[in-house]
Design a protein around this motif. Structure first.
Motif: not given
Length: 571
Positions: A41-60
């Motif tokens: 997933l690319a160019n996304a607004t990812i809310y992870t619910a993981d305090p170590a990395m609350p947000f991300a833009e990509a996921m494999a």
């Protein structure tokens, strides 16, 4: 659906199908065992619910698990020849929702029965039942549920509403909370209910001033009807599981905590039959399409303990054995929740205590000692205090450990009670959407002052150290996590400009966590579910919002797509 949303949905479907058809070779490493993603997933607004990395833009994603989450430059390193990349153009991605309290098979059955949720008048109530009776054969039962008498002014339905339209068909219609139902006269005749029938322990037969049954049965009194209702076939219940699963996935729910078809006065055997003939069967024929955590009736705790020792808690990635469930009181709407003070609309009535406390304590003690998680229903302020006192004593006897006791509903709390949850890290398994009904009716039931100091104290519970876990109690309320999150944040029923008890509003982040990572913690599944973290199951939802600000300012009413194990499960 907008043109862009339709295009994205089509792309999502193509990706899901393509991943399913990936050749085995494409899953092999390129360089000395280096993992290659099935999908990115690319160019996304990812809310992870993981305090170590609350947000991300990509996921494999690989083999149904999150392989990596972060910036695109980091994630694209895992792209191989056959990796499919989905550019989301900013769309918000959330972890798959966990509904912490459902009666799943019953919900699936209710989808095919008389729908009474949302009925706002006596005439509409009668017309819906009349329409259903018209489709039945002579003598065939008519079932329905979801009615709320507060929606039409408060008057309870009676058998007289139903008798003229159903003289030859027994009718049973459960109230939205599941703690009360209405029977027509034919049903009462079949069940042997008349003016001489005594109230069972833990239940009430509502009567006229002359002592005649009105048709309303509360809590344990419902067993009088349950005992004569024909059993729903295994085939119907299997269909109900599939129907329920599809409904949940449509709402973005990828895991449910099923507390079963077990209510006060009802036999425990149905829950066990559902485990064997519905869930285990569905798993054996590969028909499970979402995850379930199962709770069993507390009276059968030793059987649950034996089952876990035999099979482990995780029967598979789809079925987790949670623990045991019990009831202490009833519900507010049925005037059977247990309070210190009497009901304003029923002077002299304080509600019902459905079980003997010594019995409940002993079973809780043994269940906890054997390693089972304990979940107990409590709605009234007195019932909640009784449970908190009992859990204190259980800890004194069994010692400090990771109990994760659950109080299901924790709806009305006495002053100081919210702070007590944190002492033992008790889970408050709460249902935000019940606010939409009770904000309008609780004042009538227990008085405005009591209602506003005791009801749905989510912020106080969180501040007091409770672990919040959001659920729906479906089919009491519909499965709708996005609406529940909105309700927890705003506490505004439809048409209200100001929140009900504004001090108890939650932040968006706390509300999201209560339906994801905190809900996973509440059933010992935080190691595999609840956040988009490396190694966890790739269960997630894609929303129509194209930025976090858009999502936070206007929570949408639907999901665009739901993924389980990195594969599209809806639409």
């Amino acid at each position: 659906m907008s043109t862009r949303s339709a295009f994205l949905a089509a792309g999502v479907a193509i990706v899901a199908a393509a991943i399913f058809l990936l050749p085995p070779a494409s899953r092999l490493s390129r360089n000395l065992g280096e993992a290659v993603a099935d999908m990115i997933l690319a160019n996304a607004t990812i809310y992870t619910a993981d305090p170590a990395m609350p947000f991300a833009e990509a996921m494999a994603v690989r083999d149904g698990r999150v392989l990596r989450v972060g910036g695109y430059d980091s994630v694209k390193e895992l792209k191989g020849t056959h990796t499919f990349e989905l550019n989301l153009s900013g769309n918000v991605v959330l972890p798959g929702f966990i509904d912490s309290h459902v009666h799943f098979i019953d919900g699936g059955l209710q989808l095919a029965r008389v729908p009474l949720r949302g009925v706002t008048s006596k005439d509409d109530f009668i017309n819906r039942v009349k329409e259903a009776v018209g489709d039945k054969h002579h003598g065939q039962w008519v079932f329905g549920g979801g009615w709320n008498n507060d929606a039409w002014g408060g008057d309870f339905p009676t058998a007289a509403w139903l008798d003229d339209i159903s003289p030859d068909n027994p009718v049973w219609l459960s109230r939205m909370d599941g703690h009360m139902g209405i029977a027509n006269s034919l049903t009462m005749k079949i069940a042997g209910i008349d003016k001489n029938t005594n109230n069972p322990v833990g239940g009430t037969i509502m009567r006229t001033t002359e002592g005649e049954p009105t048709g309303l049965l509360v809590d344990a009194a419902m067993k009088l009807v349950f005992d004569v209702i024909p059993e729903v076939s295994i085939h119907e219940r299997r269909d109900a599981l599939l129907r329920a699963s599809r409904h949940a996935l449509m709402r973005g729910v990828t895991t449910v905590v099923d507390v079963g078809s077990y209510f006060p006065g009802k036999s425990e055997k149905q829950v066990w039959q559902d485990f064997t003939y519905i869930y285990e069967w569905a798993h054996s024929v590969e028909n499970m399409i979402m995850r379930v955590c199962l709770f069993f009736p507390m009276p059968t705790w030793s059987r649950v303990s034996d089952l876990i020792h035999e099979k482990g808690r995780m029967i598979s990635q789809w079925i987790h054995l949670g623990g045991v469930k019990a009831f202490l009181d009833g519900s507010l709407g049925s005037s059977s929740a247990l309070f210190y003070e009497h009901y304003k609309d029923t002077p002299g009535s304080y509600g019902l205590q459905l079980v003997d406390m010594d019995n409940l304590f002993n079973r809780t003690l043994e269940s906890d000692k054997s390693g089972l998680q304990v979940a107990i229903h409590a709605i009234g302020d007195k019932a909640n205090d009784m449970l908190l006192d009992m859990f204190d004593e259980v800890v004194d006897r069994n010692g400090m450990k990771d109990h994760r006791f659950r109080i299901e509903h924790a709806q009305h709390l006495a002053p100081g009670a919210a702070k007590r949850f944190g002492k033992h890290g008790i889970v408050a398994s709460v249902q935000p959407d019940h606010i939409l009904d009770d904000a309008k009716s609780a004042g009538k039931k227990i008085g405005i002052e009591r209602a506003e100091r005791s009801s749905y104290l989510f912020r106080s519970l969180s501040d007091g150290g409770a672990h919040l876990a959001f659920g729906s109690d479906w089919p009491v309320s519909d499965i709708n996590p996005l609406q529940a999150i909105q309700t927890a944040v705003s506490r505004k029923p439809v048409g209200w400009e100001a929140p009900w008890i504004p001090a108890e509003c939650l932040s968006l982040d706390d509300s999201l966590k209560a339906h994801t990572i905190s809900a996973a913690y509440a059933c010992f599944l935080e190691h595999v579910l609840g956040s988009l973290s490396e190694g966890k199951y790739a269960d997630f939802v894609i929303l129509p919002c194209t930025s976090w600000n858009e999502f936070a300012s206007d929570i949408p009413g639907h999901v665009l797509a739901t993924y389980v194990n990195g594969k599209q499960a809806y639409p």
